[in-house]
Enzyme design. Structure first.
Site, short mmCIF file in Angstrom:
data_model
loop_
_atom_site.label_atom_id
_atom_site.label_comp_id
_atom_site.label_asym_id
_atom_site.label_seq_id
_atom_site.Cartn_x
_atom_site.Cartn_y
_atom_site.Cartn_z
N TYR A 1 -13.34 -4.93 -2.14
CA TYR A 1 -14.43 -4.30 -2.88
C TYR A 1 -15.49 -5.45 -3.30
O TYR A 1 -16.57 -5.12 -2.97
CB TYR A 1 -13.89 -3.71 -4.39
CG TYR A 1 -14.93 -3.20 -5.05
CD1 TYR A 1 -15.64 -1.85 -4.81
CD2 TYR A 1 -15.93 -3.78 -5.98
CE1 TYR A 1 -16.75 -1.25 -5.33
CE2 TYR A 1 -16.81 -3.20 -6.73
CZ TYR A 1 -17.16 -1.99 -6.44
OH TYR A 1 -18.35 -1.37 -7.03
N ARG B 1 -9.02 -0.81 4.66
CA ARG B 1 -8.90 -0.54 3.18
C ARG B 1 -9.70 -1.47 2.54
O ARG B 1 -10.25 -1.13 1.38
CB ARG B 1 -7.31 -0.55 2.99
CG ARG B 1 -6.52 0.57 3.56
CD ARG B 1 -5.13 0.45 2.73
NE ARG B 1 -4.29 1.55 3.32
CZ ARG B 1 -4.02 2.83 2.77
NH1 ARG B 1 -4.78 3.07 1.87
NH2 ARG B 1 -3.46 3.63 3.36
N ILE C 1 5.53 -4.61 10.01
CA ILE C 1 5.79 -4.17 8.58
C ILE C 1 5.19 -2.72 8.61
O ILE C 1 4.27 -2.54 8.88
CB ILE C 1 4.85 -5.01 7.60
CG1 ILE C 1 5.45 -6.56 7.45
CG2 ILE C 1 4.94 -4.43 6.25
CD1 ILE C 1 4.61 -7.44 6.58
N LYS D 1 0.51 -9.92 8.37
CA LYS D 1 0.66 -8.66 8.83
C LYS D 1 -0.84 -7.87 9.27
O LYS D 1 -1.72 -8.13 8.34
CB LYS D 1 0.99 -7.84 7.60
CG LYS D 1 1.08 -6.16 7.76
CD LYS D 1 1.24 -5.36 6.54
CE LYS D 1 1.43 -3.86 6.98
NZ LYS D 1 1.65 -3.08 5.68
N THR E 1 0.92 -1.26 0.10
CA THR E 1 0.21 0.08 -0.01
C THR E 1 0.89 1.29 -0.07
O THR E 1 0.57 2.22 -0.91
CB THR E 1 -1.05 -0.27 1.26
OG1 THR E 1 -1.55 -1.23 1.38
CG2 THR E 1 -1.89 1.14 1.22
N THR E 2 1.92 1.32 0.74
CA THR E 2 2.92 2.58 0.86
C THR E 2 3.59 2.54 -0.45
O THR E 2 4.04 3.76 -0.43
CB THR E 2 3.72 2.37 2.18
OG1 THR E 2 2.88 1.88 3.32
CG2 THR E 2 4.37 3.53 2.33
N TYR F 1 -2.27 -10.52 4.64
CA TYR F 1 -2.46 -9.00 5.28
C TYR F 1 -3.76 -8.77 5.46
O TYR F 1 -4.73 -8.40 4.42
CB TYR F 1 -1.83 -8.06 4.14
CG TYR F 1 -1.90 -6.82 4.27
CD1 TYR F 1 -2.01 -6.16 5.32
CD2 TYR F 1 -1.40 -6.02 3.17
CE1 TYR F 1 -2.03 -4.72 5.45
CE2 TYR F 1 -1.21 -4.47 3.22
CZ TYR F 1 -1.48 -4.01 4.69
OH TYR F 1 -1.51 -2.50 4.90
#
Length: 293
Positions: free
Chosen positions: A106, A137, A204, A162, A43-44, A132
């Site tokens: 989604y 999100r 992380i 994570k 994501t980052t 993750y």
């Protein structure tokens, strides 16, 4: 399998393109300052704005520059099961040691759908996968019972998580369901101290992009059971952890890196935009509090 301070690497851009030389320098800086593994294209790393070709080029560059000094865990999630499976294969072909994978976003599958997704991915996976879980999100939460089901069914594939749920009790619940050898990594810097005390083995991290040495020393103190020392790092870094999310990430962390690393580009890809003046002020104050400015 994985532990310590693991930065979720930013992807530097210049004039809209991947800034490979900046990225290679970042990889070296991370390893030299104690990061124990690297996560490109999470994501980052703004993976959502990359083509598949560009995504795995970045992963390959990370692997090349790491030169086996630390493991590379490539971002590989998708809300399309077939694409997720292809991403794991592409991560392996790029040389990654493992893949990091969110549940489908989604679509909002049921817990049965989440299990079947990972079951299908496991069939062709040739490298380990770190789950993750980030409901904020994905709007999809891998419940502890489902996680235990996934890990029990494919223990050699799904080796860790994570956990960015922010629910600290999950550490104990997942430890009970997945076993003490299942690698639990915090996905939130600000709660990593408590996460580790409950059985986690690392983080992380977003903050580790700009403060790799401090984050690595914090994790080393936790691993040694020296929680009094770890608390001093927590106090020093807490404002920085919070400042990283005073505007849409990775805007604040890229701004922070441009302040600390001479010439580092703070450029973002739309729809991400430059952080606000208030966010920049919070980052500056936090960097000073941490002794980085």
């Amino acid at each position: 399998m994985f532990s310590g301070s693991i930065p979720a690497l930013v992807t530097p851009f210049r004039n809209g393109y991947f800034a490979e030389s900046d990225f290679r320098a970042l990889v070296d800086r991370q390893i030299e300052q104690g990061s124990s593994a690297l996560v490109p294209c999470g994501t980052t790393g703004e993976a959502a704005t990359m083509s598949a070709e560009e995504h795995f080029h970045v992963v390959k560059v990370c692997v090349e520059q790491a030169k086996g000094r630390v493991p590379v865990i490539a971002g590989a999630g998708s809300n399309d099961t077939a694409v997720a499976s292809a991403n794991v294969r592409a991560a392996k072909e790029a040389g990654a040691d493992a893949a990091l994978m969110v549940p489908p976003y989604y679509n909002r599958p049921s817990q049965e759908g989440i299990f079947r997704h990972f079951e299908a991915v496991a069939q062709s996976a040739e490298i380990p996968i770190v789950l993750y879980n980030v409901p904020g999100r994905t709007v999809t939460d891998i419940q502890p019972v489902t996680m235990a089901r996934i890990v029990t069914a494919f223990p050699k594939v799904f080796v860790g998580v994570k956990d960015a749920t922010g629910i600290l009790g999950r550490v104990s619940e997942q430890r009970a369901g997945c076993g003490p050898d299942f690698c639990q990594l915090s996905g939130n810097d600000e709660t990593a101290l408590a996460f580790n005390a409950m059985g986690g083995v690392g983080c992380i991290s977003v903050t580790a992009n700009v403060a790799p040495k401090l984050c690595a020393e914090f994790q080393a103190a936790c691993a040694a059971g020296d929680y009094a020392r770890a608390l001093t790092y927590q106090d020093r870094l807490y404002a920085l952890h919070v400042a990283m999310f005073t505007d849409a990430s990775p805007g604040p962390i890229k701004y922070a890196m441009s302040r600390v690393i001479d010439g580092f580009p703070a450029e973002l890809r739309l729809p991400m935009t430059e952080p606000s003046d208030a966010s920049k002020a919070a980052v500056d104050a936090a960097l000073k509090a941490a002794g980085l400015l």
